[in-house]
Each structure stands twice: as C-alpha cells, then as structure tokens.
Design a protein around this motif. Sequence first.
Motif, PDB file in Angstrom:
ATOM      1  N   ILE A   1      15.435  -1.645   6.424  1.00 53.32           N
ATOM      2  CA  ILE A   1      14.011  -1.927   6.624  1.00 53.32           C
ATOM      3  C   ILE A   1      13.574  -1.302   7.942  1.00 53.32           C
ATOM      4  O   ILE A   1      14.073  -1.646   9.009  1.00 53.32           O
ATOM      5  N   LYS A   2      12.635  -0.373   7.852  1.00 55.14           N
ATOM      6  CA  LYS A   2      12.048   0.257   9.048  1.00 55.14           C
ATOM      7  C   LYS A   2      10.721  -0.435   9.326  1.00 55.14           C
ATOM      8  O   LYS A   2       9.985  -0.789   8.406  1.00 55.14           O
ATOM      9  N   SER A   3      10.412  -0.601  10.596  1.00 53.72           N
ATOM     10  CA  SER A   3       9.196  -1.324  10.967  1.00 53.72           C
ATOM     11  C   SER A   3       8.461  -0.586  12.080  1.00 53.72           C
ATOM     12  O   SER A   3       9.069  -0.053  13.012  1.00 53.72           O
ATOM     13  N   HIS A   4       7.143  -0.540  11.965  1.00 50.71           N
ATOM     14  CA  HIS A   4       6.278   0.038  12.995  1.00 50.71           C
ATOM     15  C   HIS A   4       5.266  -1.037  13.374  1.00 50.71           C
ATOM     16  O   HIS A   4       4.468  -1.465  12.557  1.00 50.71           O
ATOM     17  N   ARG A   5       5.314  -1.517  14.600  1.00 46.69           N
ATOM     18  CA  ARG A   5       4.419  -2.584  15.071  1.00 46.69           C
ATOM     19  C   ARG A   5       3.356  -1.967  15.953  1.00 46.69           C
ATOM     20  O   ARG A   5       3.638  -1.063  16.733  1.00 46.69           O
ATOM     21  N   PHE A   6       2.133  -2.444  15.809  1.00 46.78           N
ATOM     22  CA  PHE A   6       1.103  -1.965  16.705  1.00 46.78           C
ATOM     23  C   PHE A   6       0.141  -3.081  17.087  1.00 46.78           C
ATOM     24  O   PHE A   6      -0.065  -4.032  16.353  1.00 46.78           O
TER      25      PHE A   6
ATOM     26  N   TYR B   1       0.844  -1.190   0.000  1.00 46.77           N
ATOM     27  CA  TYR B   1       0.000   0.000   0.000  1.00 46.77           C
ATOM     28  C   TYR B   1       0.877   1.238   0.000  1.00 46.77           C
ATOM     29  O   TYR B   1       1.604   1.482   0.962  1.00 46.77           O
ATOM     30  N   LYS B   2       0.856   1.978  -1.088  1.00 46.03           N
ATOM     31  CA  LYS B   2       1.597   3.230  -1.233  1.00 46.03           C
ATOM     32  C   LYS B   2       3.075   3.080  -0.869  1.00 46.03           C
ATOM     33  O   LYS B   2       3.662   3.938  -0.200  1.00 46.03           O
ATOM     34  N   GLY B   3       3.683   1.973  -1.284  1.00 48.64           N
ATOM     35  CA  GLY B   3       5.100   1.744  -1.023  1.00 48.64           C
ATOM     36  C   GLY B   3       5.413   1.114   0.321  1.00 48.64           C
ATOM     37  O   GLY B   3       6.571   0.878   0.645  1.00 48.64           O
ATOM     38  N   PHE B   4       4.404   0.846   1.114  1.00 54.35           N
ATOM     39  CA  PHE B   4       4.574   0.215   2.424  1.00 54.35           C
ATOM     40  C   PHE B   4       4.117  -1.238   2.338  1.00 54.35           C
ATOM     41  O   PHE B   4       3.225  -1.575   1.565  1.00 54.35           O
ATOM     42  N   ALA B   5       4.717  -2.076   3.156  1.00 51.18           N
ATOM     43  CA  ALA B   5       4.297  -3.473   3.283  1.00 51.18           C
ATOM     44  C   ALA B   5       3.534  -3.594   4.597  1.00 51.18           C
ATOM     45  O   ALA B   5       4.065  -3.280   5.663  1.00 51.18           O
ATOM     46  N   ILE B   6       2.277  -4.018   4.517  1.00 49.81           N
ATOM     47  CA  ILE B   6       1.432  -4.159   5.704  1.00 49.81           C
ATOM     48  C   ILE B   6       1.279  -5.648   6.005  1.00 49.81           C
ATOM     49  O   ILE B   6       0.843  -6.423   5.163  1.00 49.81           O
ATOM     50  N   TYR B   7       1.668  -6.033   7.217  1.00 53.21           N
ATOM     51  CA  TYR B   7       1.577  -7.421   7.663  1.00 53.21           C
ATOM     52  C   TYR B   7       0.430  -7.537   8.661  1.00 53.21           C
ATOM     53  O   TYR B   7       0.449  -6.888   9.704  1.00 53.21           O
ATOM     54  N   GLN B   8      -0.546  -8.354   8.350  1.00 55.70           N
ATOM     55  CA  GLN B   8      -1.683  -8.575   9.230  1.00 55.70           C
ATOM     56  C   GLN B   8      -1.350  -9.748  10.152  1.00 55.70           C
ATOM     57  O   GLN B   8      -1.228 -10.881   9.703  1.00 55.70           O
ATOM     58  N   GLU B   9      -1.191  -9.467  11.438  1.00 51.79           N
ATOM     59  CA  GLU B   9      -0.729 -10.485  12.390  1.00 51.79           C
ATOM     60  C   GLU B   9      -1.608 -10.506  13.644  1.00 51.79           C
ATOM     61  O   GLU B   9      -1.168 -10.166  14.741  1.00 51.79           O
ATOM     62  N   ALA B  10      -2.852 -10.906  13.479  1.00 50.85           N
ATOM     63  CA  ALA B  10      -3.773 -10.976  14.613  1.00 50.85           C
ATOM     64  C   ALA B  10      -3.209 -11.924  15.675  1.00 50.85           C
ATOM     65  O   ALA B  10      -2.558 -12.917  15.358  1.00 50.85           O
ATOM     66  N   ILE B  11      -3.469 -11.599  16.927  1.00 49.14           N
ATOM     67  CA  ILE B  11      -2.976 -12.395  18.049  1.00 49.14           C
ATOM     68  C   ILE B  11      -4.158 -13.141  18.676  1.00 49.14           C
ATOM     69  O   ILE B  11      -5.132 -12.515  19.093  1.00 49.14           O
ATOM     70  N   GLU B  12      -4.051 -14.458  18.736  1.00 54.30           N
ATOM     71  CA  GLU B  12      -5.125 -15.254  19.327  1.00 54.30           C
ATOM     72  C   GLU B  12      -5.077 -15.143  20.846  1.00 54.30           C
ATOM     73  O   GLU B  12      -4.031 -15.340  21.465  1.00 54.30           O
ATOM     74  N   GLU B  13      -6.230 -14.814  21.432  1.00 56.67           N
ATOM     75  CA  GLU B  13      -6.343 -14.695  22.881  1.00 56.67           C
ATOM     76  C   GLU B  13      -7.701 -15.224  23.325  1.00 56.67           C
ATOM     77  O   GLU B  13      -8.726 -14.649  22.977  1.00 56.67           O
ATOM     78  N   SER B  14      -7.706 -16.291  24.050  1.00 54.35           N
ATOM     79  CA  SER B  14      -8.929 -16.854  24.636  1.00 54.35           C
ATOM     80  C   SER B  14     -10.043 -17.049  23.609  1.00 54.35           C
ATOM     81  O   SER B  14     -11.194 -16.689  23.847  1.00 54.35           O
ATOM     82  N   GLY B  15      -9.692 -17.592  22.469  1.00 60.09           N
ATOM     83  CA  GLY B  15     -10.687 -17.877  21.448  1.00 60.09           C
ATOM     84  C   GLY B  15     -11.090 -16.692  20.594  1.00 60.09           C
ATOM     85  O   GLY B  15     -11.951 -16.809  19.733  1.00 60.09           O
TER      86      GLY B  15
END
Length: 93
Positions: free
Chosen positions: A55-60, A25-39
């Motif tokens: 490589i710069k990374s912003h995690r949220f 997206y607009k030169g950025f790589a977006i990684y979808q990394e949902a975290i499983e918690e209690s179902g």
Amino acid sequence: MGLFSRLFGNSKVETKKVNVEPVEYKGFAIYQEAIEESGQYRIAGRIEKEVDGEIKSHRFIRSDVLSSRADADEFMLKKAQMFIDQMNGKIFD
C-alpha cells in the motif's frame, strides 16, 4: 502556562481520529481527513493505492481552511481527483 499558549498559540494541533471510508477514483482510494483548527477545518487527506502488493500512500495538507468539515472534505476530494488526473495516475512511480 495555559494563558501563554492561548496568547502565543499552541504548536500542537489536536486531531481527532475519525474512521473515514475512502472514495474510489480510477483505482485510487481517496481519504477525506479535514483537520479541525480553531473552529474551522483545514483541507487534508491522503491518496492510497496498492502497488506490487504494497500500500502506497500520499498525504497532503493544504493551507486553505473552510468553515465546515463537509466543505473541506468536498474540496479535498476535488483536489485529489485533479491531482490524480494531472499525474496521469503515476503518483507513486
């Protein structure tokens, strides 16, 4: 000890490492990394971009949880795109 951790909660969040293909997206790589918690799945991911050969990374991780991984990943993608747009692409400046 297992009884107490179930009663009072375990501070460790177990995450399964899943290979994720980034969404461009607009030169950025977006990684979808949902975290499983209690179902349920916590909305999480990272945005990466190569800047000056590094490589710069912003995690949220958001406080929102949804019932399916697909929904959490889709919501994360929309939020990441909105963040990129709001920052005018200057996330790593």
